[in-house]
Motif scaffolding. Structure first.
Motif, PDB file in Angstrom:
ATOM      1  N   MET A   1       0.834  -1.216   0.000  1.00  0.00           N
ATOM      2  CA  MET A   1       0.000   0.000   0.000  1.00  0.00           C
ATOM      3  C   MET A   1       0.867   1.264   0.000  1.00  0.00           C
ATOM      4  N   ILE A   2       1.836   1.291   0.916  1.00  0.00           N
ATOM      5  CA  ILE A   2       2.729   2.456   0.982  1.00  0.00           C
ATOM      6  C   ILE A   2       3.513   2.600  -0.318  1.00  0.00           C
ATOM      7  N   ILE A   3       3.929   1.452  -0.843  1.00  0.00           N
ATOM      8  CA  ILE A   3       4.669   1.488  -2.107  1.00  0.00           C
ATOM      9  C   ILE A   3       3.797   2.074  -3.207  1.00  0.00           C
ATOM     10  N   ALA A   4       2.533   1.652  -3.235  1.00  0.00           N
ATOM     11  CA  ALA A   4       1.615   2.156  -4.262  1.00  0.00           C
ATOM     12  C   ALA A   4       1.459   3.668  -4.149  1.00  0.00           C
ATOM     13  N   ILE A   5       1.278   4.144  -2.924  1.00  0.00           N
ATOM     14  CA  ILE A   5       1.110   5.593  -2.712  1.00  0.00           C
ATOM     15  C   ILE A   5       2.364   6.346  -3.141  1.00  0.00           C
ATOM     16  N   THR A   6       3.526   5.800  -2.750  1.00  0.00           N
ATOM     17  CA  THR A   6       4.785   6.431  -3.142  1.00  0.00           C
ATOM     18  C   THR A   6       4.902   6.524  -4.657  1.00  0.00           C
ATOM     19  N   CYS A   7       4.513   5.420  -5.332  1.00  0.00           N
ATOM     20  CA  CYS A   7       4.566   5.405  -6.791  1.00  0.00           C
ATOM     21  C   CYS A   7       3.674   6.494  -7.372  1.00  0.00           C
TER      22      CYS A   7
END
Ligand SMILES: [Zn+2]
Length: 142
Positions: A1-7
């Motif tokens: 989830m955090i990775i997705a937001i960062t992306c």
């Protein structure tokens, strides 16, 4: 989830940066002062044309025609003088403002990089041996 937001954030920033730059670069603002004068010039030319037409048709006396024409030509000269003035001030303002920004960025990295440690000669590209004193130049970079 955090990775997705960062992306997503990264993509948004990228789009923003890429999208803003091309718009910012090409349009300084110098269009307006000429536009206004061009309109006045066009209006005067039109008046002159009308005047000539009316004179030819016989609506105007010779005297009236000459007087009005002189007035319009005086007005036209004033507008043309103003155009020159604006152009001069724009040209005077430009060399310090616009090209300076362009020139500054690529200049610094070149000269110091390939300097001979023995004789201090500088070269535009990397050399194995100094072109001035013939000693090996590699030492300075390792
Ligand atoms: Zn040298």
């Amino acid at each position: 989830m955090i990775i997705a937001i960062t992306c997503v954030i990264a993509i948004v920033v990228l789009v923003f940066v890429l999208g803003v730059r091309p718009k910012d670069l090409p349009e300084p603002e110098p269009v307006s002062p000429f536009l206004h004068l061009d309109e006045r010039k066009a209006a005067i030319y039109e008046n002159l044309r009308d005047l000539q037409f009316e004179y030819r048709v016989g609506k105007l006396s010779d005297n009236d025609y000459q007087l009005t024409k002189k007035d319009l030509q005086k007005e036209l000269a004033a507008v043309l003088a103003e155009v020159d003035k604006v152009r001069l001030t724009l040209q005077a303002g430009r060399p310090t403002a616009a090209p300076a920004a362009k020139v500054k960025t690529p200049a610094p990295p070149v000269s110091d990089n390939y300097t001979c440690p023995h004789c201090s000669a500088t070269f535009e590209k990397e050399l194995k041996f100094c072109g001035e004193c013939g000693k090996p130049m590699k030492a300075v970079r390792a």
